[in-house]
Scaffold this active site. Structure first.
Site, PDB file in Angstrom:
ATOM      1  N   GLY A   1       0.798  -1.217   0.000  1.00  0.00           N
ATOM      2  CA  GLY A   1       0.000   0.000   0.000  1.00  0.00           C
ATOM      3  C   GLY A   1       0.827   1.262   0.000  1.00  0.00           C
TER       4      GLY A   1
ATOM      5  N   LYS B   1      12.651  -0.103   0.450  1.00  0.00           N
ATOM      6  CA  LYS B   1      11.231   0.176   0.262  1.00  0.00           C
ATOM      7  C   LYS B   1      11.085   1.624  -0.199  1.00  0.00           C
ATOM      8  CE  LYS B   1       6.756  -0.687   2.368  1.00  0.00           C
ATOM      9  NZ  LYS B   1       6.075  -1.379   3.482  1.00  0.00           N
TER      10      LYS B   1
ATOM     11  N   ASP C   1       0.242  -3.972  10.841  1.00  0.00           N
ATOM     12  CA  ASP C   1      -0.181  -4.830   9.725  1.00  0.00           C
ATOM     13  C   ASP C   1       0.488  -6.193   9.822  1.00  0.00           C
ATOM     14  OD1 ASP C   1      -1.579  -5.521   7.434  1.00  0.00           O
ATOM     15  OD2 ASP C   1      -0.054  -4.751   6.074  1.00  0.00           O
TER      16      ASP C   1
END
Length: 574
Positions: free
Chosen positions: A27, A45, A139
């Site tokens: 996301g 990332k 998460d």
């Protein structure tokens, strides 16, 4: 995680890092396999292009990266570098060469008992380290657990969802599909309620259930159906054997204040009295996992810190604690309203991500002048005995010695001896019972060193803290202990000081409503108001505390030889 080739429009370099391939997409952005100038492989990332111009996002990203870098690498992928100010902000973490838990279960089926217990320990170790640094994962799911050689590794913590989904739309339905099964019920409710580390504990329960059975505990045909079951039904734990079944059920409690902390989970997994065989099998031939779990326990002490929701992390004077977060008030979920909010979220194609208001400091140590009280005979304890322990051996309270040998709870001479050296406090692991709000506590104790105070915590819940009574030589201090802060609401001077090394004294605490009444050997010393209502737990703990006038580098020892806890009801005998 095996990389895919770079795509035509992917960058080939970021800063000093050469990008080699794609590891995945989420996301917040894309994860690349990269190589440092020294030839070491790392994971990079990179933030999505549409988020880069958002100043608020960069602020959150910068602060959360700073916190993530403080997480010790115990069963986590270590954060190595970051550039929040680059044209495309990025984060560099340790590259873990291993499949995800989701891939292993999908390809080979549920894990064997020993491997399952290893994963449960590894993920609990990671959460202990993450929460101890003041970070919430947000998460946790099987895709974010990598089964690396040596120990499992948890990835994507802290910045997994660094943006408010309602504002940016980064929690679209496809994101929900893979995540909703691991979301705690409070995440579907009031958007004003801060997200706490307890949400990660709920996710741990779902991850362990999936690893052991190949399915989630609240599986439904759609995200909405799954969320409805999370809110209204008990988990289906069929196929999961004890002892893990018991802990998973505990972790999946509807109310976050009823769940254990990560540190409590880890302690129960590796040292629970009913789990020696499972633990031995899980750690057999896995020295790295054994060391990681032990180090996580050592670093975090007995209080795992709650996550801080604003940029600044303040390191407490108490080792291993991050302050502050006064905790979340006890509340039950209003299920119809929560489900209605969820329906609206699904229709809109987004889910609200909760970022709570700044955590508030608890007032520092202070005192109110002691009020005069005429000594009277204390009332008898009320109701049936809830906890009774002579504290002569491992039973309800358990022996434990920290790896550095400087803090311990040991049984000797028919007593529970609690020692510290170079630390301000230490707690012994006691029963997990959830007790009534109104209770009577009767405990027999001795002070064995100058400057050492016997400590009794009640209304206690990790990580939020509890009410605290410290029994010292000349005074009894009544107050509370939240995060790293200890406050005093009443000081009760002792006309007859407690003799160091002398005979036991019996301390009584009657907790009724908003007041605690303190007695010594059956004589009432006085009343004190309880601390703020944000203290929401119901456990009783015993331990040692250095007197305020003693340096934190000192040592102290106290002993307990009996404790009885009674609930409200008809008066009973002492």
């Amino acid at each position: 995680m095996r990389p895919e080739p770079l795509r035509p429009h992917d960058p080939v370099r970021l800063g000093s890092y050469e990008l080699l391939g794609r590891l995945g997409e989420g996301g917040m952005g894309t994860v690349f396999l990269a190589r440092t100038a020294a030839g070491t492989q790392v994971a990079v990332k990179v933030v999505r292009a549409d988020l880069s111009p958002d100043d608020e996002f960069r602020r959150r990203f910068r602060s959360e990266v700073a916190r993530a870098r403080q997480v010790p690498p115990f069963c986590t992928a270590e954060v190595l570098d970051a550039d929040p100010d680059a044209e495309h902000p990025y984060l560099v973490v340790e590259y873990v060469d291993g499949p995800t838990l989701a891939e292993v279960v999908d390809d080979r089926g549920p894990l064997t008992a020993a491997n399952l217990h290893s994963v449960a320990i590894g993920v609990a170790t990671a959460l202990t380290a993450i929460h101890g640094a003041g970070v919430i994962h947000r998460d946790l799911k099987p895709r974010n657990v990598l089964l690396a050689p040596g120990t499992p590794k948890v990835i994507d913590f802290g910045i997994a969802r660094a943006v408010d989904g309602g504002a940016t739309g980064n929690t679209a339905p496809e994101f929900m599909m893979g995540t909703v099964a691991y979301m705690a019920p409070e995440r579907f409710g009031d958007a004003e309620v801060p997200l706490t580390a307890a949400a990660d504990i709920f996710a741990w329960g779902g991850v362990v259930m999936y690893a052991g059975t190949g399915r989630t505990p609240f599986g439904g045909d759609s995200p909405l159906a799954t969320a409805g079951r999370i809110l209204t039904q008990e988990p289906d734990l069929s196929g999961l054997a004890d002892p893990l079944r018991e802990l998973v059920s505990y972790a999946l409690s509807k109310d976050p204040v009823d769940r254990p902390s990560a540190r409590e989970l880890l302690d129960m997994l590796v040292a629970g009295p009913s789990r020696p065989a499972a633990t031995a099998a899980a750690l057999a031939g896995q020295p790295d996992l054994r060391v990681a779990a032990s180090q996580a326990q050592s670093v975090t002490g007995l209080l795992t810190a709650p996550a801080v929701e604003e940029p600044t992390v303040q390191v407490s004077a108490v080792p291993g604690l991050v302050e502050p977060d006064p905790g979340t008030p006890r509340r039950r979920w209003f299920l119809p309203a929560a489900i209605a909010l969820l329906v609206l979220a699904v229709i809109a194609g987004t889910m609200m991500i909760v970022f709570g208001p700044p955590a508030q400091h608890v007032a520092g140590p202070g005192e109110t002048p002691p009020a005069s009280a005429s000594p009277t005979v204390a009332p008898l304890p009320a109701g049936p005995a809830l906890i009774t322990d002579d504290l002569g051996e491992d039973r309800l309270w358990l022996a434990k010695t920290e790896p550095d040998g400087k803090s311990s709870c040991v049984f000797t001479g028919g007593e529970l001896h609690v020692k510290i050296d170079g630390k301000p406090l230490y707690k012994c692991r006691g029963p997990q019972d959830t007790l009534p709000d109104d209770i009577d506590i009767d405990v027999s104790l001795r002070l064995l060193t100058e400057g050492g105070c016997a400590a009794v915590w009640y209304h206690f819940k990790l990580p939020h803290g509890g009410q605290l009574v410290r029994v010292c030589q000349d005074n009894i201090f009544v107050g509370m202990h939240q995060s790293a802060d200890v406050s005093v609401t009443r000081t009760l001077p002792l006309d007859d000081p407690i003799q160091v090394g002398g005979p036991p004294v019996r301390i009584g605490l009657r907790v009724a409503g908003d007041v605690v009444t303190v007695s010594r050997d059956g004589v009432v010393l006085g009343d004190a108001p309880l601390g703020p209502a944000k203290i929401t737990g119901n456990r009783v703990l015993l331990g040692v505390f250095l007197d305020r006038d003693t340096p934190d580098t000192g040592s102290a020892e106290v002993a307990f030889d009996r404790i009885e806890v009674r609930g409200p009801g008809t008066p009973g005998p002492r």
